[in-house]
Design a protein around this motif. Structure first.
Motif, PDB file in Angstrom:
ATOM      1  N   LEU A  22       0.854  -1.202   0.000  1.00 47.44           N
ATOM      2  CA  LEU A  22       0.000   0.000   0.000  1.00 47.44           C
ATOM      3  C   LEU A  22       0.888   1.250   0.000  1.00 47.44           C
ATOM      4  CD1 LEU A  22      -3.124   0.676   2.253  1.00 47.44           C
ATOM      5  CD2 LEU A  22      -1.419   2.409   1.815  1.00 47.44           C
ATOM      6  N   ALA A  23       1.864   1.280   0.913  1.00 51.90           N
ATOM      7  CA  ALA A  23       2.725   2.468   1.016  1.00 51.90           C
ATOM      8  C   ALA A  23       3.575   2.627  -0.245  1.00 51.90           C
ATOM      9  CB  ALA A  23       3.612   2.346   2.255  1.00 51.90           C
ATOM     10  N   GLU A  24       4.136   1.528  -0.722  1.00 51.88           N
ATOM     11  CA  GLU A  24       5.001   1.579  -1.908  1.00 51.88           C
ATOM     12  C   GLU A  24       4.222   2.064  -3.138  1.00 51.88           C
ATOM     13  OE1 GLU A  24       8.108   1.241  -2.270  1.00 51.88           O
ATOM     14  OE2 GLU A  24       8.600   0.398  -4.224  1.00 51.88           O
ATOM     15  N   GLU A  25       3.041   1.491  -3.353  1.00 52.25           N
ATOM     16  CA  GLU A  25       2.288   1.841  -4.567  1.00 52.25           C
ATOM     17  C   GLU A  25       1.696   3.245  -4.469  1.00 52.25           C
ATOM     18  OE1 GLU A  25      -0.220  -1.270  -6.200  1.00 52.25           O
ATOM     19  OE2 GLU A  25       1.143  -2.821  -5.462  1.00 52.25           O
ATOM     20  N   SER A  26       1.431   3.689  -3.248  1.00 54.51           N
ATOM     21  CA  SER A  26       0.847   5.030  -3.106  1.00 54.51           C
ATOM     22  C   SER A  26       1.829   6.102  -3.566  1.00 54.51           C
ATOM     23  CB  SER A  26       0.420   5.292  -1.655  1.00 54.51           C
ATOM     24  OG  SER A  26       1.554   5.456  -0.825  1.00 54.51           O
ATOM     25  N   VAL A  27       3.121   5.864  -3.398  1.00 49.52           N
ATOM     26  CA  VAL A  27       4.118   6.875  -3.787  1.00 49.52           C
ATOM     27  C   VAL A  27       3.983   7.164  -5.288  1.00 49.52           C
ATOM     28  CG1 VAL A  27       6.592   7.348  -4.009  1.00 49.52           C
ATOM     29  CG2 VAL A  27       5.705   6.319  -1.917  1.00 49.52           C
ATOM     30  N   ALA A  28       3.947   6.099  -6.097  1.00 48.95           N
ATOM     31  CA  ALA A  28       3.851   6.293  -7.549  1.00 48.95           C
ATOM     32  C   ALA A  28       2.455   6.738  -7.979  1.00 48.95           C
ATOM     33  CB  ALA A  28       4.225   4.994  -8.255  1.00 48.95           C
ATOM     34  N   HIS A  29       1.408   6.068  -7.440  1.00 59.95           N
ATOM     35  CA  HIS A  29       0.039   6.376  -7.872  1.00 59.95           C
ATOM     36  C   HIS A  29      -0.361   7.808  -7.517  1.00 59.95           C
ATOM     37  CE1 HIS A  29      -1.432   2.592  -9.312  1.00 59.95           C
ATOM     38  NE2 HIS A  29      -1.211   1.955  -8.183  1.00 59.95           N
TER      39      HIS A  29
END
Ligand code: ATP
Length: 217
Positions: A22-29
């Motif tokens: 969740l945290a990792e993908e939120s950075v890019a999204h």
């Protein structure tokens, strides 16, 4: 304006790959400058966590250590009073000033329960809210409690790029890789002497084993 800063609160009892993706993908999204993890000390919405705040904090530190986009905020763990998100957001807004959009990251289950949070509607005066999809918890107006659905309908941003246009007040959703992992499931596996490997980082599992955590229900 600075890039938006993601804020990720949770009990993290223990932290697992659902949280990390969740945290990792939120950075890019969401175009975030980084994610600040905020383990809760005494979460007011739920039962007492199974292990101490110090252990939960240590596990979050281990899980996030090698990611330069992540930082860990220990203030809620160190505070004597219950962890109310609105107080944390007030502190951060004071600390960071008016040039940084704040984006509170929540899973769909947490978002559905938002109206039970202390001073929940004040949260939108301090931060945006980004809701990640989670298996079993649809983010649809019809399935949300009325009060939350009304805020969602009124505040929904068409595009995550708009998070950088204001410091607070919007709601976005994002579709992360769906991982049906929960801390509850991991606690159950460990209590029953079963393997939780590949559901959470090895460093966290080693910590759990070294400190004999989650052995008893
Ligand atoms: P528990 O099973 O003990 O309730 P949890 O796995 O839901 O724990 P929390 O620490 O309560 O973990 O969750 C912190 C935040 O992470 C919440 O906003 C929650 O919605 C989100 N989250 C947790 N697991 C996932 C997942 N697998 N996918 C998406 N979001 C998740």
């Amino acid at each position: 304006m600075n890039p938006p800063l993601g804020l990720f609160g949770g009990t993290f009892d223990p932290v697992h790959y659902g949280h990390l993706r969740l945290a990792e993908e939120s950075v890019a999204h969401l175009g975030l400058g980084g994610v600040r993890w905020m383990p809760a000390g005494q979460p007011p919405h739920r039962g007492t966590p199974q292990v101490t705040a110090a252990d939960r904090l240590a596990m979050v530190r281990l899980a996030t250590a090698d990611n330069p986009s992540f930082s860990v905020d220990a203030a809620e763990v160190e505070a004597a009073e219950p962890s109310y998100t609105v107080h944390t957001l007030e502190r951060l807004r004071h600390e960071l000033g008016e040039q940084t959009p704040l984006v509170l990251l929540v899973g769909a289950d947490a978002f559905a329960g938002l109206a039970t949070w202390h001073r929940w509607s004040d949260i939108f005066d301090l931060a945006h809210v980004a809701v990640s999809h989670r298996p079993g918890f649809p983010v649809e107006l019809a399935s949300l409690p009325d009060e939350v659905a009304a805020e969602y309908a009124a505040r929904r941003l068409a595009d995550a790029g708009q998070l950088g246009d204001a410091t607070h007040g919007g709601i976005v959703t994002f579709a992360m890789t769906q991982l049906a992992i929960s801390a509850t499931q991991i606690r159950k596996l460990l209590t029953n002497g079963l393997s939780a490997r590949y559901l959470l980082p090895d460093s966290v599992l080693d910590y759990i084993q070294t400190h004999s955590l989650y052995r008893n229900p």
